[in-house]
Scaffold this motif. Structure first.
Motif, PDB file in Angstrom:
ATOM      1  N   PHE A  16       0.836  -1.207   0.000  1.00  0.00           N
ATOM      2  CA  PHE A  16       0.000   0.000   0.000  1.00  0.00           C
ATOM      3  C   PHE A  16       0.866   1.252   0.000  1.00  0.00           C
ATOM      4  CE2 PHE A  16      -1.962   3.385   2.562  1.00  0.00           C
ATOM      5  CZ  PHE A  16      -3.032   3.701   1.750  1.00  0.00           C
ATOM      6  N   TRP A  17       1.860   1.305   0.914  1.00  0.00           N
ATOM      7  CA  TRP A  17       2.699   2.499   1.000  1.00  0.00           C
ATOM      8  C   TRP A  17       3.543   2.681  -0.263  1.00  0.00           C
ATOM      9  CZ3 TRP A  17       0.901   5.971   3.822  1.00  0.00           C
ATOM     10  CH2 TRP A  17       0.345   5.708   5.071  1.00  0.00           C
ATOM     11  N   LEU A  18       3.993   1.582  -0.865  1.00  0.00           N
ATOM     12  CA  LEU A  18       4.716   1.695  -2.133  1.00  0.00           C
ATOM     13  C   LEU A  18       3.791   2.230  -3.224  1.00  0.00           C
ATOM     14  CD1 LEU A  18       6.888  -1.556  -2.092  1.00  0.00           C
ATOM     15  CD2 LEU A  18       7.662   0.807  -1.793  1.00  0.00           C
ATOM     16  N   GLY A  19       2.533   1.801  -3.198  1.00  0.00           N
ATOM     17  CA  GLY A  19       1.549   2.326  -4.142  1.00  0.00           C
ATOM     18  C   GLY A  19       1.302   3.812  -3.952  1.00  0.00           C
ATOM     19  N   VAL A  20       1.251   4.243  -2.697  1.00  0.00           N
ATOM     20  CA  VAL A  20       1.063   5.674  -2.418  1.00  0.00           C
ATOM     21  C   VAL A  20       2.255   6.470  -2.956  1.00  0.00           C
ATOM     22  CG1 VAL A  20       0.908   7.409  -0.583  1.00  0.00           C
ATOM     23  CG2 VAL A  20      -0.456   5.321  -0.437  1.00  0.00           C
ATOM     24  N   LEU A  27       3.298   7.400 -11.310  1.00  0.00           N
ATOM     25  CA  LEU A  27       3.707   6.173 -11.977  1.00  0.00           C
ATOM     26  C   LEU A  27       2.586   5.158 -12.140  1.00  0.00           C
ATOM     27  CD1 LEU A  27       7.119   5.664 -10.140  1.00  0.00           C
ATOM     28  CD2 LEU A  27       6.721   6.709 -12.372  1.00  0.00           C
ATOM     29  N   LEU A  28       1.411   5.448 -11.598  1.00  0.00           N
ATOM     30  CA  LEU A  28       0.311   4.491 -11.663  1.00  0.00           C
ATOM     31  C   LEU A  28      -0.667   4.873 -12.767  1.00  0.00           C
ATOM     32  CD1 LEU A  28      -0.412   3.944  -7.878  1.00  0.00           C
ATOM     33  CD2 LEU A  28       0.925   2.519  -9.410  1.00  0.00           C
ATOM     34  N   PRO A  29      -1.315   3.862 -13.367  1.00  0.00           N
ATOM     35  CA  PRO A  29      -2.243   4.144 -14.459  1.00  0.00           C
ATOM     36  C   PRO A  29      -3.594   4.659 -13.959  1.00  0.00           C
ATOM     37  CG  PRO A  29      -2.204   1.793 -14.007  1.00  0.00           C
ATOM     38  CD  PRO A  29      -1.153   2.429 -13.126  1.00  0.00           C
ATOM     39  N   PRO A  37      -3.036   8.890  -2.847  1.00  0.00           N
ATOM     40  CA  PRO A  37      -2.486   9.827  -1.848  1.00  0.00           C
ATOM     41  C   PRO A  37      -3.474  10.276  -0.774  1.00  0.00           C
ATOM     42  CG  PRO A  37      -1.610  10.360  -3.984  1.00  0.00           C
ATOM     43  CD  PRO A  37      -2.676   9.315  -4.211  1.00  0.00           C
ATOM     44  N   PRO A  38      -4.736  10.600  -1.106  1.00  0.00           N
ATOM     45  CA  PRO A  38      -5.670  10.934  -0.013  1.00  0.00           C
ATOM     46  C   PRO A  38      -5.924   9.759   0.927  1.00  0.00           C
ATOM     47  CG  PRO A  38      -6.508  11.741  -2.105  1.00  0.00           C
ATOM     48  CD  PRO A  38      -5.325  10.907  -2.422  1.00  0.00           C
ATOM     49  N   PHE A  39      -6.032   8.548   0.367  1.00  0.00           N
ATOM     50  CA  PHE A  39      -6.185   7.372   1.222  1.00  0.00           C
ATOM     51  C   PHE A  39      -4.955   7.195   2.109  1.00  0.00           C
ATOM     52  CE2 PHE A  39      -9.253   5.127  -1.910  1.00  0.00           C
ATOM     53  CZ  PHE A  39     -10.312   5.830  -1.373  1.00  0.00           C
ATOM     54  N   GLY A  40      -3.781   7.455   1.561  1.00  0.00           N
ATOM     55  CA  GLY A  40      -2.554   7.377   2.347  1.00  0.00           C
ATOM     56  C   GLY A  40      -2.564   8.360   3.507  1.00  0.00           C
ATOM     57  N   ILE A  73       3.370   3.748  12.875  1.00  0.00           N
ATOM     58  CA  ILE A  73       3.019   4.703  11.823  1.00  0.00           C
ATOM     59  C   ILE A  73       2.905   3.980  10.483  1.00  0.00           C
ATOM     60  CG2 ILE A  73       3.906   6.655  10.452  1.00  0.00           C
ATOM     61  CD1 ILE A  73       2.687   7.550  13.080  1.00  0.00           C
ATOM     62  N   ILE A  74       3.809   3.041  10.207  1.00  0.00           N
ATOM     63  CA  ILE A  74       3.807   2.336   8.920  1.00  0.00           C
ATOM     64  C   ILE A  74       2.805   1.191   8.891  1.00  0.00           C
ATOM     65  CG2 ILE A  74       5.218   0.925   7.354  1.00  0.00           C
ATOM     66  CD1 ILE A  74       7.627   2.627   8.343  1.00  0.00           C
ATOM     67  N   PHE A  75       2.801   0.347   9.929  1.00  0.00           N
ATOM     68  CA  PHE A  75       2.008  -0.881   9.910  1.00  0.00           C
ATOM     69  C   PHE A  75       0.726  -0.819  10.738  1.00  0.00           C
ATOM     70  CE2 PHE A  75       6.440  -2.404   9.330  1.00  0.00           C
ATOM     71  CZ  PHE A  75       6.312  -2.822   8.023  1.00  0.00           C
ATOM     72  N   GLY A  76       0.566   0.197  11.562  1.00  0.00           N
ATOM     73  CA  GLY A  76      -0.633   0.319  12.375  1.00  0.00           C
ATOM     74  C   GLY A  76      -0.732  -0.759  13.431  1.00  0.00           C
ATOM     75  N   VAL A  77      -1.911  -1.307  13.587  1.00  0.00           N
ATOM     76  CA  VAL A  77      -2.192  -2.292  14.630  1.00  0.00           C
ATOM     77  C   VAL A  77      -1.348  -3.558  14.455  1.00  0.00           C
ATOM     78  CG1 VAL A  77      -4.126  -3.394  13.461  1.00  0.00           C
ATOM     79  CG2 VAL A  77      -4.068  -3.324  15.935  1.00  0.00           C
ATOM     80  N   PHE A  78      -0.897  -3.826  13.252  1.00  0.00           N
ATOM     81  CA  PHE A  78      -0.116  -5.031  13.002  1.00  0.00           C
ATOM     82  C   PHE A  78       1.282  -4.963  13.621  1.00  0.00           C
ATOM     83  CE2 PHE A  78      -2.935  -4.420   9.273  1.00  0.00           C
ATOM     84  CZ  PHE A  78      -3.866  -5.373   9.643  1.00  0.00           C
ATOM     85  N   ALA A  79       1.710  -3.786  14.052  1.00  0.00           N
ATOM     86  CA  ALA A  79       3.014  -3.637  14.686  1.00  0.00           C
ATOM     87  C   ALA A  79       2.908  -3.461  16.198  1.00  0.00           C
ATOM     88  CB  ALA A  79       3.745  -2.434  14.097  1.00  0.00           C
ATOM     89  N   ALA A  80       1.715  -3.494  16.730  1.00  0.00           N
ATOM     90  CA  ALA A  80       1.506  -3.148  18.132  1.00  0.00           C
ATOM     91  C   ALA A  80       1.430  -4.354  19.057  1.00  0.00           C
ATOM     92  CB  ALA A  80       0.243  -2.301  18.268  1.00  0.00           C
ATOM     93  N   ASP A  81       1.844  -5.532  18.619  1.00  0.00           N
ATOM     94  CA  ASP A  81       1.733  -6.732  19.458  1.00  0.00           C
ATOM     95  C   ASP A  81       2.487  -6.606  20.776  1.00  0.00           C
ATOM     96  OD1 ASP A  81       0.052  -8.090  17.801  1.00  0.00           O
ATOM     97  OD2 ASP A  81       1.637  -9.204  16.787  1.00  0.00           O
ATOM     98  N   SER A  82       3.751  -6.194  20.719  1.00  0.00           N
ATOM     99  CA  SER A  82       4.542  -6.108  21.951  1.00  0.00           C
ATOM    100  C   SER A  82       3.981  -5.021  22.872  1.00  0.00           C
ATOM    101  CB  SER A  82       6.008  -5.833  21.632  1.00  0.00           C
ATOM    102  OG  SER A  82       6.159  -4.570  21.021  1.00  0.00           O
TER     103      SER A  82
END
Length: 96
Positions: A16-20, A27-29, A37-40, A73-82
């Motif tokens: 997703f972030w690479l797409g943003v 670079l995207l069609p 960018p607004p979704f980002g 900031i990058i991964f959201g809830v998926f990085a908050a395990d610890s």
């Protein structure tokens, strides 16, 4: 199984972030360069709110490191395990 799903979700967030970033450089069609960018920004604001709430909730108990901050900031809830585990320890402590 949980770790595998977490890794897949992190991979999706990286894509997703690479797409943003690609959308920012045009670079995207089609209309993707206008939509991503607004979704980002929305996702970035939600992750920023999440890390702010975690910091406020853990204040006085432990400090969120710079690395943990950027992972959320990058991964959201998926990085908050610890951090989630540390917060559970705080809430399960008997009151003094």
């Amino acid at each position: 199984m949980k770790k595998t799903l977490n890794l897949i979700a992190r991979g999706v967030m990286i894509i997703f972030w690479l797409g943003v970033l690609a959308a920012l450089f045009g670079l995207l069609p089609g209309k993707l360069h206008a939509v991503l960018p607004p979704f980002g920004m929305i996702v970035l604001l939600m992750h920023w709110a999440q890390v702010t709430m975690i910091r406020k909730g853990s204040m006085g108990h432990f400090e969120v490191t710079r690395q943990e901050f950027w992972q959320i900031i990058i991964f959201g809830v998926f990085a908050a395990d610890s951090l989630r585990e540390r917060l559970k320890e705080i809430t399960n402590k008997p009151r003094e």
